[in-house]
Design an enzyme around this catalytic site. Structure first.
Site, PDB file in Angstrom:
ATOM      1  CG  HIS A  31      -0.303  -0.099   2.524  1.00  0.00           C
ATOM      2  ND1 HIS A  31       0.142  -1.293   3.057  1.00  0.00           N
ATOM      3  CD2 HIS A  31       0.000   0.854   3.436  1.00  0.00           C
ATOM      4  CE1 HIS A  31       0.682  -1.069   4.243  1.00  0.00           C
ATOM      5  NE2 HIS A  31       0.618   0.225   4.496  1.00  0.00           N
ATOM      6  CB  CYS A  66       5.902   7.866   8.398  1.00  0.00           C
ATOM      7  SG  CYS A  66       6.043   6.842   9.850  1.00  0.00           S
ATOM      8  CD  GLU A 111       3.613  -0.072   8.204  1.00  0.00           C
ATOM      9  OE1 GLU A 111       2.951  -0.153   7.139  1.00  0.00           O
ATOM     10  OE2 GLU A 111       3.354   0.742   9.093  1.00  0.00           O
ATOM     11  CD  GLU A 113       4.027   1.723   4.961  1.00  0.00           C
ATOM     12  OE1 GLU A 113       3.009   1.853   5.658  1.00  0.00           O
ATOM     13  OE2 GLU A 113       5.054   2.415   5.112  1.00  0.00           O
TER      14      GLU A 113
END
Length: 176
Positions: A31, A66, A111, A113
């Site tokens: 993502h 972030c 995560e 990303e």
């Protein structure tokens, strides 16, 4: 309150749909995200210690802020929004590079990303949101690098990955 959604993307950062943030982290799906690094005129980087009650990586040191872009939100706009929400200020930001990373956490989340790295300049003290930030400090990048080698357990998993790329960027662009 409805759970925040993240933008699922492919390896070219092309949107593939939306998913609740927690579900994307549980499934480790790629993502869109952003990481902000704020620097001062002395060349120091502002880092923050995550609040002690965060659902992952509580109390660990990381970059200035972030998060994830919202649907239709440009990375720089998202960075400014989150900088205000977490650190209580905003400043001009510039996207300097992006890359894909994967970082698993001890609690089973991960995560994965497509991270847009943003850099800004700021000279004053922040006004951090205590629900997000336990502490903050200005640190020279060389000192962060050394401390991270000595005490990696004090830093977030993603910061250890992103910082190396940020540091390399600084070394290649010494005018920052």
């Amino acid at each position: 309150m409805q759970e925040e959604k993240v933008i699922l993307v492919n390896e070219k950062d092309e949107p593939q749909g939306l998913m609740p943030k927690m579900e994307a982290h549980e499934k480790g799906l790629l993502h869109r995200a952003f990481s902000v690094f704020v620097m001062n005129g002395k060349g120091q980087t502002m880092i923050q210690q995550r609040a002690l009650d965060k659902y992952h990586s509580p109390g660990l040191w990381t970059n200035t802020c972030c998060s994830h872009q919202r649907e239709g939100e440009a990375s720089v706009d998202a960075g400014k929004r989150r900088l205000m929400e977490e650190m209580g200020f905003t400043t001009a930001l510039e996207e300097v590079f992006s890359f894909i990373y994967h970082a698993p956490f001890d609690n089973g989340l991960a995560e994965h990303e497509f991270d847009h790295v943003l850099i800004g300049k700021y000279e004053d003290d922040p006004r951090p949101n205590p629900a997000e930030v336990a502490a903050w400090k200005w640190v020279y990048p060389e000192d962060i690098k050394k401390d991270m080698e000595l005490h990696p357990e004090l830093y977030t998993a993603w910061f250890k990955i992103i910082f190396d790329k940020f540091y390399d960027h600084l070394m290649q662009n010494a005018s920052i």
